[in-house]
Design a protein around this motif. Structure first.
Motif, PDB file in Angstrom:
ATOM      1  N   GLN A   1     -62.897   8.813 -12.728  1.00 49.60           N
ATOM      2  CA  GLN A   1     -63.376   8.353 -14.022  1.00 49.60           C
ATOM      3  C   GLN A   1     -64.868   8.051 -13.994  1.00 49.60           C
ATOM      4  N   GLY A   2     -65.332   7.358 -12.936  1.00 55.18           N
ATOM      5  CA  GLY A   2     -66.754   7.056 -12.842  1.00 55.18           C
ATOM      6  C   GLY A   2     -67.600   8.305 -12.755  1.00 55.18           C
ATOM      7  N   ALA A   3     -67.158   9.261 -11.939  1.00 53.41           N
ATOM      8  CA  ALA A   3     -67.918  10.498 -11.785  1.00 53.41           C
ATOM      9  C   ALA A   3     -67.929  11.309 -13.076  1.00 53.41           C
ATOM     10  N   ILE A   4     -66.797  11.349 -13.792  1.00 53.70           N
ATOM     11  CA  ILE A   4     -66.742  12.111 -15.046  1.00 53.70           C
ATOM     12  C   ILE A   4     -67.627  11.469 -16.104  1.00 53.70           C
ATOM     13  N   MET A   5     -67.634  10.125 -16.170  1.00 55.92           N
ATOM     14  CA  MET A   5     -68.548   9.467 -17.100  1.00 55.92           C
ATOM     15  C   MET A   5     -69.992   9.794 -16.745  1.00 55.92           C
ATOM     16  N   GLY A   6     -70.288   9.842 -15.438  1.00 53.72           N
ATOM     17  CA  GLY A   6     -71.632  10.224 -15.008  1.00 53.72           C
ATOM     18  C   GLY A   6     -71.979  11.646 -15.411  1.00 53.72           C
ATOM     19  N   ILE A   7     -71.003  12.559 -15.287  1.00 56.86           N
ATOM     20  CA  ILE A   7     -71.242  13.950 -15.701  1.00 56.86           C
ATOM     21  C   ILE A   7     -71.492  14.022 -17.206  1.00 56.86           C
ATOM     22  N   PHE A   8     -70.775  13.199 -17.983  1.00 55.69           N
ATOM     23  CA  PHE A   8     -70.976  13.182 -19.433  1.00 55.69           C
ATOM     24  C   PHE A   8     -72.421  12.821 -19.775  1.00 55.69           C
ATOM     25  N   PHE A   9     -72.930  11.757 -19.170  1.00 54.64           N
ATOM     26  CA  PHE A   9     -74.304  11.351 -19.436  1.00 54.64           C
ATOM     27  C   PHE A   9     -75.301  12.346 -18.851  1.00 54.64           C
ATOM     28  N   CYS A  10     -74.957  12.943 -17.702  1.00 53.31           N
ATOM     29  CA  CYS A  10     -75.838  13.941 -17.099  1.00 53.31           C
ATOM     30  C   CYS A  10     -76.000  15.138 -18.022  1.00 53.31           C
ATOM     31  N   LEU A  11     -74.912  15.579 -18.642  1.00 58.30           N
ATOM     32  CA  LEU A  11     -74.990  16.728 -19.550  1.00 58.30           C
ATOM     33  C   LEU A  11     -75.808  16.400 -20.800  1.00 58.30           C
ATOM     34  N   SER A  12     -75.788  15.138 -21.230  1.00 58.61           N
ATOM     35  CA  SER A  12     -76.656  14.766 -22.347  1.00 58.61           C
ATOM     36  C   SER A  12     -78.118  14.865 -21.941  1.00 58.61           C
ATOM     37  N   GLY A  13     -78.427  14.492 -20.687  1.00 56.76           N
ATOM     38  CA  GLY A  13     -79.782  14.690 -20.192  1.00 56.76           C
ATOM     39  C   GLY A  13     -80.153  16.155 -20.086  1.00 56.76           C
ATOM     40  N   VAL A  14     -79.191  16.998 -19.710  1.00 58.25           N
ATOM     41  CA  VAL A  14     -79.444  18.443 -19.666  1.00 58.25           C
ATOM     42  C   VAL A  14     -79.791  18.955 -21.060  1.00 58.25           C
ATOM     43  N   GLY A  15     -79.085  18.468 -22.084  1.00 55.15           N
ATOM     44  CA  GLY A  15     -79.401  18.877 -23.446  1.00 55.15           C
ATOM     45  C   GLY A  15     -80.809  18.478 -23.844  1.00 55.15           C
ATOM     46  N   SER A  16     -81.225  17.270 -23.444  1.00 56.92           N
ATOM     47  CA  SER A  16     -82.592  16.835 -23.737  1.00 56.92           C
ATOM     48  C   SER A  16     -83.614  17.732 -23.059  1.00 56.92           C
ATOM     49  N   LEU A  17     -83.387  18.058 -21.794  1.00 61.25           N
ATOM     50  CA  LEU A  17     -84.328  18.911 -21.064  1.00 61.25           C
ATOM     51  C   LEU A  17     -84.352  20.329 -21.627  1.00 61.25           C
ATOM     52  N   LEU A  18     -83.199  20.836 -22.067  1.00 61.18           N
ATOM     53  CA  LEU A  18     -83.174  22.175 -22.667  1.00 61.18           C
ATOM     54  C   LEU A  18     -83.963  22.197 -23.981  1.00 61.18           C
ATOM     55  N   GLY A  19     -83.829  21.134 -24.778  1.00 61.21           N
ATOM     56  CA  GLY A  19     -84.615  21.061 -25.995  1.00 61.21           C
ATOM     57  C   GLY A  19     -86.106  21.008 -25.718  1.00 61.21           C
ATOM     58  N   SER A  20     -86.499  20.239 -24.689  1.00 55.20           N
ATOM     59  CA  SER A  20     -87.909  20.174 -24.312  1.00 55.20           C
ATOM     60  C   SER A  20     -88.388  21.514 -23.771  1.00 55.20           C
ATOM     61  N   SER A  21     -87.539  22.196 -23.009  1.00 54.35           N
ATOM     62  CA  SER A  21     -87.921  23.504 -22.471  1.00 54.35           C
ATOM     63  C   SER A  21     -88.103  24.518 -23.582  1.00 54.35           C
ATOM     64  N   LEU A  22     -87.260  24.442 -24.613  1.00 56.73           N
ATOM     65  CA  LEU A  22     -87.402  25.358 -25.739  1.00 56.73           C
ATOM     66  C   LEU A  22     -88.717  25.105 -26.475  1.00 56.73           C
ATOM     67  N   VAL A  23     -89.098  23.831 -26.611  1.00 55.90           N
ATOM     68  CA  VAL A  23     -90.390  23.504 -27.219  1.00 55.90           C
ATOM     69  C   VAL A  23     -91.532  24.068 -26.388  1.00 55.90           C
ATOM     70  N   ALA A  24     -91.448  23.901 -25.051  1.00 50.17           N
ATOM     71  CA  ALA A  24     -92.501  24.418 -24.173  1.00 50.17           C
ATOM     72  C   ALA A  24     -92.586  25.941 -24.254  1.00 50.17           C
ATOM     73  N   LEU A  25     -91.429  26.611 -24.345  1.00 51.35           N
ATOM     74  CA  LEU A  25     -91.427  28.067 -24.432  1.00 51.35           C
ATOM     75  C   LEU A  25     -92.056  28.544 -25.734  1.00 51.35           C
ATOM     76  N   LEU A  26     -91.722  27.894 -26.844  1.00 49.08           N
ATOM     77  CA  LEU A  26     -92.279  28.295 -28.133  1.00 49.08           C
ATOM     78  C   LEU A  26     -93.729  27.858 -28.312  1.00 49.08           C
ATOM     79  N   SER A  27     -94.236  27.013 -27.393  1.00 51.03           N
ATOM     80  CA  SER A  27     -95.635  26.598 -27.453  1.00 51.03           C
ATOM     81  C   SER A  27     -96.558  27.540 -26.702  1.00 51.03           C
ATOM     82  N   LEU A  28     -96.002  28.542 -26.031  1.00 51.66           N
ATOM     83  CA  LEU A  28     -96.831  29.522 -25.343  1.00 51.66           C
ATOM     84  C   LEU A  28     -97.554  30.401 -26.361  1.00 51.66           C
ATOM     85  N   PRO A  29     -98.646  31.064 -25.954  1.00 52.44           N
ATOM     86  CA  PRO A  29     -99.366  31.930 -26.900  1.00 52.44           C
ATOM     87  C   PRO A  29     -98.436  32.943 -27.556  1.00 52.44           C
TER      88      PRO A  29
END
Length: 575
Positions: A486-514
């Protein structure tokens, strides 16, 4: 009578009379909610103005360096969540994991106020290095290397320790609080998660209204001292409530067993090579220190099958997190280019010039833009818990957890769609050269003459999406996980939310290229000619497509869970 083998589970010491267990369980849950409120107030107090703090005259970090430090802290506070969950399951137990994490939280958060005054910075970081004198840049095209940020090793070390403590509290305090009400009925866990999310947003309101204002307009030392006081009070309350807590010993984490089974099923050739080198490693033994016997290989296989069914549901929630974290990035950026009023409007009829100048110095903190989201959660969670859910339950129309999550995705899709429509309207004013200049902090932004209050609908929609996606997501991760994970699965849940944040930031960085939609160097940091509306519409398309995929996966999961195979999982905790 406690179940066999559960002798090490400690019931609350104060539960003596027949009706005492229910009363003390609710008191224990209330103590957990109060600790969560104070911890979230401290977290938002650290993160809300971290860029402004590092960019101040005390440190003089470049904007890019300060932003990178804030992103590292926020990302680590989510991505490290499985570590704390695994330690609690395998070695510490949830109570000791939370207690040690709160203590580490208190120590690490003390570093920020310690570096907020000159003598403290000298003690922890040394003197500010003098800028070396050198010849001027010989040519117009030469580049200068940015100096190493002052106090970077100390601050990064403290922020990473703070992120580790916050992630461990996030992954364990939620499960620990649910343990307190687990025996009060099937709907007790649902109500606990509703009020847990309400408590999180109360902490956010306190931090954004008070701490963020003090940090930006008065003093960082006082603002960060308040966050330390919040953590000290949270640690004291948690220790004071120890006698009424239900604590469970570590049952051993099956993470190693799950990894071995995954390798055995996905890569049989690689597994046979590993088995040939290490014959003892072929048995999926749980890594635990508990004197109780570990699960049998059959139970390991049953738990692995449950994990295989849970993970696709959680992974398809990642695009929702991409949309959700826009309110802390692109929504704020969009708001800076809309007309923002002062906290105290000028009234020339009855105000002196000195008083008007003093009032105009108090700008609305940028972090206050998140309050629209927070307030809607604070209002709707009690309404949902006391009115809507009981009414739907009496009418037998209460949706399942997965149906609520799908509904939350729809509201997230609507939020980013509304943001795209507002951005199209803003760009029309920009193209007609109808802009107004406004100073926020030390920067001047050229904004469209549209009030920032036009952003309220998109914040309201993202707040409603939290109630239907994030809260049921927490309940799903806790109730459907195998007991020993249960503890590890809750950790994975929050980890995946962080992955979503990083993917959104990466998409911004990609679209900010020339050549990208967000590439607009001629605006000198403003976004007036950036096609951020296309970015919002792209996110809406991604969310819509993954929502359909989620509905299909959730439908398969519910059909399997209702079948006879759901009875073959003896380690699942149904609460």
């Amino acid at each position: 009578m406690p179940a066999p083998g559960a002798g090490e589970e400690r019931r609350p010491l104060l539960a003596r009379r027949p009706r005492a267990p229910r009363r003390w369980r609710r008191t224990a849950a209330a103590a957990v909610l109060l600790v969560e409120t104070l911890e979230r107030a401290a977290f938002f107090g650290v993160s809300a103005n971290l860029v402004l703090y590092l960019n101040s005259a005390s440190f003089q970090w470049d904007g890019e360096q300060a932003s990178r430090a804030a992103l590292v802290f926020l990302g680590a506070s989510y991505l490290l969540a499985p570590v704390g969950g695994w330690l609690a399951d395998a070695y510490l137990g949830r109570y000791r994991a939370v207690a040690l994490s709160l203590l580490l939280y208190l120590v690490a958060s003390s570093l920020l106020p310690a570096t907020a005054f000159r003598d403290g910075r000298r003690s922890f970081c040394g003197e500010v290095p003098a800028s070396p004198l050198g010849p001027a840049c010989p040519s117009t095209g030469c580049t200068r290397v940015s100096p190493t940020p002052y106090c970077a090793p100390t601050l990064y070390s403290g922020l990473l320790l703070l992120a580790l403590a916050a992630s461990s509290v996030r992954s364990n305090l939620t499960s620990f609080g649910a343990d307190q009400v687990m025996d009060l009925g099937r709907h007790a866990s649902r109500r606990f998660f509703n009020w847990l999310y309400w408590s999180i947003n109360v902490g956010a309101v306190l931090s954004l209204l008070v701490v963020a204002f003090i940090q930006q307009n008065i003093d960082f030392l006082l603002g960060y001292s308040i966050t330390v006081g919040c953590m000290g009070l949270a640690f004291f309350i948690f220790l004071f409530a120890t006698p009424i807590f239900v604590t469970k010993p570590p049952t051993g984490s099956q993470v190693s067993s799950m990894l071995k089974l995954a390798l055995q099923n996905c890569c049989p050739r690689l597994w046979h090579r590993h088995s040939a080198r290490d014959p003892q490693g072929t048995q999926p033994l749980p890594d635990q220190r508990s004197p109780q016997p570990g699960p049998s290989p059959q139970e390991d296989m049953a738990n692995f099958q449950v994990l295989v069914k849970i993970l696709p549901v959680m992974v398809t929630l990642v695009p929702y997190w991409m949309v959700y974290f826009q309110m802390q990035s692109t929504y704020v950026l969009q708001g800076l280019h809309l007309r923002i009023p002062n906290i105290f409007p000028d009234n020339p009829a009855n105000s002196s010039m000195a008083l008007r100048a003093q009032r105009s110095s108090y700008k609305i903190p940028e972090a206050w833009l998140l309050l629209a989201n927070v307030v809607v959660v604070l209002i709707l969670v009690p309404v949902k818990d006391h009115l809507l859910d009981p009414l739907l339950q009496r009418c037998k129309l209460l949706p399942s957890v997965l149906q609520k999550m799908a509904l939350g995705m729809f509201f997230g899709f609507a939020s980013v769609l509304v943001a795209g429509g507002l951005e199209m309207e803003r760009l029309q004013y920009i193209h007609r050269n109808q802009t107004v200049s406004q100073q926020i902090g030390k920067d001047v932004y050229y904004a469209a003459p549209l009030s920032i209050w036009w952003q309220i609908p998109q914040y309201l929609l993202i707040g409603i999406s939290e109630i239907f996606a994030s809260i049921p997501g927490l309940e799903f991760a806790y109730s459907e996980a195998p007991r020993s994970m249960q503890g590890a699965i809750m950790g994975i849940f929050f980890c995946l939310s962080g992955v979503g944040s990083l993917l959104g930031s990466s998409l911004v960085a990609l679209l900010s290229l020339p050549g990208g939609w967000l590439y607009c160097p001629k605006d000198f940091g403003n976004i007036n000619n950036c096609r951020m509306d296309l970015y919002f519409f792209l996110l809406a398309c991604i969310q819509a497509a993954t929502a359909l995929l989620f509905i299909w996966i959730a439908g398969r999961y519910e059909r399997v869970a209702q079948g006879p195979t759901s009875q073959s999982c003896p380690s699942r905790d149904r609460g």
